[in-house]
Design an enzyme around this catalytic site. Structure first.
Site: not given
Ligand code: INI
Length: 156
Positions: A84, A90, A129
């Site tokens: 996420i 990152h 999802r």
């Protein structure tokens, strides 16, 4: 017209599935794991055909997927995780390297590795999802793994 077409069935018999599952963002990934296992069982796999291996995060998935593929113990591997986006770059490194690594394991080992790693901008997109309004990407990955096992069996 008669065109020879091969495609894998979605019912499986006698195949072993290895799930490599990251613990990072565990509240999302646990739903992907449940969806994947439910899908495998409903499409013909037995509980004893399924093994789950946990890793810390998505970054660790390719290494362990490779070890699993090379073990000869699995007909297909299902990679599950959730990356996420945060406030730094990152995300791009973890998501990119995970996707590239998983693809390389499948190509180089000949064992299909289904990619059930969410790469999303927000937690809401991840929740969508992982068993809510956009389905369950863990179940989708499991179905892909079944189809690939059956297709590779036909191709010999
Ligand atoms: N790992 C994830 O699986 N998802 C993430 O969203 C994530 N973020 O954003 O940091 C993440 N990081 C950890 C990474 O996968 C490694 O476990 C860690 O860098 C140690 O190697």
């Amino acid at each position: 017209m008669s065109i020879k077409t091969l495609q894998g069935d979605l019912v499986v018999e006698g195949a072993r599935f290895g799930l490599v599952v990251s613990r990072f963002n565990g509240f999302i990934v646990e739903s992907l794991q449940s969806g994947a296992i439910d899908c495998l069982l409903r499409h013909g796999a037995g509980e004893s055909d399924i093994e789950v291996i946990k890793v810390p995060g998505a970054h660790e998935i390719p290494l362990v997927a490779r070890r699993m593929a090379e073990s000869g113990r699995f007909d297909a591997i299902i990679a599950l995780g959730a990356v996420i986006r945060g406030a730094t770059p990152h995300f791009d490194y973890v998501a990119g390297e995970c996707a590239r690594g998983v693809a390389a394991v499948g190509r180089e080992s000949g064992v299909p590795v289904a990619f059930g790693v969410l790469t999303v901008d927000t937690i809401e997109q991840a929740v969508e999802r992982a068993g809510t309004k956009a389905g369950n990407k863990g179940a989708d990955a499991a179905l892909t793994a079944i189809e690939m096992v059956n297709l590779l069996r036909q191709l010999g």
